[in-house]
Design a protein around this motif. Structure first.
Motif, PDB file in Angstrom:
ATOM      1  N   LEU A 126       0.829  -1.213   0.000  1.00 59.93           N
ATOM      2  CA  LEU A 126       0.000   0.000   0.000  1.00 59.93           C
ATOM      3  C   LEU A 126       0.861   1.259   0.000  1.00 59.93           C
ATOM      4  CD1 LEU A 126      -2.605  -1.001   2.713  1.00 59.93           C
ATOM      5  CD2 LEU A 126      -3.025  -0.853   0.258  1.00 59.93           C
ATOM      6  N   GLN A 127       2.077   1.121   0.526  1.00 61.83           N
ATOM      7  CA  GLN A 127       2.953   2.293   0.671  1.00 61.83           C
ATOM      8  C   GLN A 127       3.829   2.511  -0.564  1.00 61.83           C
ATOM      9  OE1 GLN A 127       4.558   0.686   4.227  1.00 61.83           O
ATOM     10  NE2 GLN A 127       3.166   1.788   5.590  1.00 61.83           N
ATOM     11  N   GLY A 128       3.657   1.690  -1.574  1.00 65.22           N
ATOM     12  CA  GLY A 128       4.383   1.901  -2.827  1.00 65.22           C
ATOM     13  C   GLY A 128       5.421   0.841  -3.145  1.00 65.22           C
ATOM     14  N   GLY A 129       5.625  -0.139  -2.241  1.00 66.76           N
ATOM     15  CA  GLY A 129       6.574  -1.228  -2.496  1.00 66.76           C
ATOM     16  C   GLY A 129       8.023  -0.751  -2.519  1.00 66.76           C
ATOM     17  N   THR A 130       8.887  -1.619  -3.038  1.00 64.76           N
ATOM     18  CA  THR A 130      10.322  -1.337  -3.098  1.00 64.76           C
ATOM     19  C   THR A 130      10.615  -0.063  -3.893  1.00 64.76           C
ATOM     20  OG1 THR A 130      10.730  -3.710  -3.014  1.00 64.76           O
ATOM     21  CG2 THR A 130      12.540  -2.342  -3.820  1.00 64.76           C
ATOM     22  N   MET A 131      11.570   0.731  -3.429  1.00 64.62           N
ATOM     23  CA  MET A 131      11.927   1.968  -4.141  1.00 64.62           C
ATOM     24  C   MET A 131      12.586   1.673  -5.480  1.00 64.62           C
ATOM     25  SD  MET A 131      13.546   4.753  -1.528  1.00 64.62           S
ATOM     26  CE  MET A 131      12.454   5.723  -0.486  1.00 64.62           C
ATOM     27  N   SER A 132      12.289   2.510  -6.447  1.00 65.97           N
ATOM     28  CA  SER A 132      12.999   2.453  -7.721  1.00 65.97           C
ATOM     29  C   SER A 132      14.364   3.121  -7.543  1.00 65.97           C
ATOM     30  CB  SER A 132      12.198   3.216  -8.787  1.00 65.97           C
ATOM     31  OG  SER A 132      12.190   4.597  -8.463  1.00 65.97           O
ATOM     32  N   ALA A 133      15.262   2.919  -8.519  1.00 66.65           N
ATOM     33  CA  ALA A 133      16.600   3.520  -8.449  1.00 66.65           C
ATOM     34  C   ALA A 133      16.509   5.037  -8.314  1.00 66.65           C
ATOM     35  CB  ALA A 133      17.400   3.141  -9.691  1.00 66.65           C
ATOM     36  N   GLU A 134      15.553   5.608  -8.994  1.00 64.53           N
ATOM     37  CA  GLU A 134      15.366   7.068  -8.957  1.00 64.53           C
ATOM     38  C   GLU A 134      14.906   7.536  -7.570  1.00 64.53           C
ATOM     39  OE1 GLU A 134      12.283   9.086 -11.541  1.00 64.53           O
ATOM     40  OE2 GLU A 134      13.959   8.804 -12.950  1.00 64.53           O
ATOM     41  N   GLU A 135      13.941   6.817  -7.015  1.00 61.73           N
ATOM     42  CA  GLU A 135      13.432   7.160  -5.682  1.00 61.73           C
ATOM     43  C   GLU A 135      14.524   7.014  -4.628  1.00 61.73           C
ATOM     44  OE1 GLU A 135       8.753   5.872  -5.648  1.00 61.73           O
ATOM     45  OE2 GLU A 135      10.223   4.256  -5.770  1.00 61.73           O
ATOM     46  N   LEU A 136      15.353   5.997  -4.839  1.00 61.72           N
ATOM     47  CA  LEU A 136      16.448   5.736  -3.917  1.00 61.72           C
ATOM     48  C   LEU A 136      17.429   6.918  -3.875  1.00 61.72           C
ATOM     49  CD1 LEU A 136      17.808   2.175  -3.850  1.00 61.72           C
ATOM     50  CD2 LEU A 136      19.460   3.998  -3.835  1.00 61.72           C
ATOM     51  N   GLU A 137      17.759   7.434  -5.046  1.00 64.08           N
ATOM     52  CA  GLU A 137      18.654   8.591  -5.118  1.00 64.08           C
ATOM     53  C   GLU A 137      18.044   9.805  -4.425  1.00 64.08           C
ATOM     54  OE1 GLU A 137      21.812   8.818  -5.935  1.00 64.08           O
ATOM     55  OE2 GLU A 137      21.542   6.638  -6.086  1.00 64.08           O
ATOM     56  N   GLU A 138      16.764   9.995  -4.659  1.00 64.49           N
ATOM     57  CA  GLU A 138      16.079  11.127  -4.062  1.00 64.49           C
ATOM     58  C   GLU A 138      16.041  10.979  -2.533  1.00 64.49           C
ATOM     59  OE1 GLU A 138      12.227  11.947  -5.851  1.00 64.49           O
ATOM     60  OE2 GLU A 138      11.768  13.219  -4.109  1.00 64.49           O
ATOM     61  N   PHE A 139      15.773   9.774  -2.077  1.00 58.37           N
ATOM     62  CA  PHE A 139      15.727   9.518  -0.637  1.00 58.37           C
ATOM     63  C   PHE A 139      17.070   9.856   0.004  1.00 58.37           C
ATOM     64  CE2 PHE A 139      16.268   6.439   2.943  1.00 58.37           C
ATOM     65  CZ  PHE A 139      15.287   6.933   3.775  1.00 58.37           C
ATOM     66  N   ARG A 140      18.153   9.477  -0.662  1.00 58.74           N
ATOM     67  CA  ARG A 140      19.496   9.730  -0.120  1.00 58.74           C
ATOM     68  C   ARG A 140      19.868  11.209  -0.123  1.00 58.74           C
ATOM     69  NH1 ARG A 140      22.400   4.773  -3.017  1.00 58.74           N
ATOM     70  NH2 ARG A 140      22.267   3.201  -1.378  1.00 58.74           N
TER      71      ARG A 140
END
Ligand code: FE
Length: 181
Positions: A126-140
């Motif tokens: 429900l929360q969007g599942g595993t982060m994509s590579a792009e989301e991961l970069e943004e998170f960092r």
């Protein structure tokens, strides 16, 4: 009412509700999480964040089994909004990002997802599942993301039925101290 009293009231009113299908209450989960942070000698702001990371669950009137019914309560955002007028970002960012941190850990740690509890895996979808590579970069690039990841590890562990921890009263002075700083 000062913020420590408001939070105490919140836990008194709703802290005995079940923690999303786990074998602990919301209050027990919060106390275990804060205790794990203390045991790792985390900074006081992060101990307070650990204690309050799920406060959003106590602010709304959705049923405790909302995720089973396909409802994401976005408790990280409601918690963040409640806390931001009282605490600095070293408290509020890890709270806001603790769900993203789960999605992050799924992307970077291949053992992580299999260790999650069943309710936590249900809510992950429900929360969007595993982060994509792009989301991961943004998170960092986000503030305090490493603290959010630390908090997340405690969050995932703080589900032990019957575990002894300090009481909420132990943490109330810490809340006041961090809110005033
Ligand atoms: Fe939690």
């Amino acid at each position: 009412m000062d913020i420590a009293d408001q939070i105490a009231e919140c836990f008194r009113r709703r802290g005995n509700s079940e923690y999303g299908g786990e074998r602990v209450t919301q209050l027990e989960h919060a106390l275990q999480c804060a205790h794990l942070a203390e045991q790792e000698h985390a900074p006081v702001e992060l101990v307070v964040a650990a204690l309050l990371h799920d406060i959003g669950h106590l602010l709304h009137d959705l049923p405790d089994d909302a995720p089973d019914r396909g409802i994401d309560d976005h408790h990280e955002n409601s918690g963040y909004r409640f806390l931001e007028s009282h605490f600095g970002i070293s408290v509020t960012e890890p709270v806001k990002q603790h769900v993203a941190a789960k999605r992050y850990l799924c992307a970077v740690d291949s053992n992580y997802e299999s260790q999650l509890s069943e309710p936590s895996r249900v809510s992950l979808q429900l929360q969007g599942g595993t982060m994509s590579a792009e989301e991961l970069e943004e998170f960092r690039r986000s503030a305090h993301w490493q603290d959010a990841v630390r908090l997340r590890r405690w969050d995932d562990t703080a589900k032990v039925a019957g575990l002894e921890t300090p009481t909420l009263e132990h943490y109330l002075p810490l809340i006041s101290q961090v809110a005033a700083s």
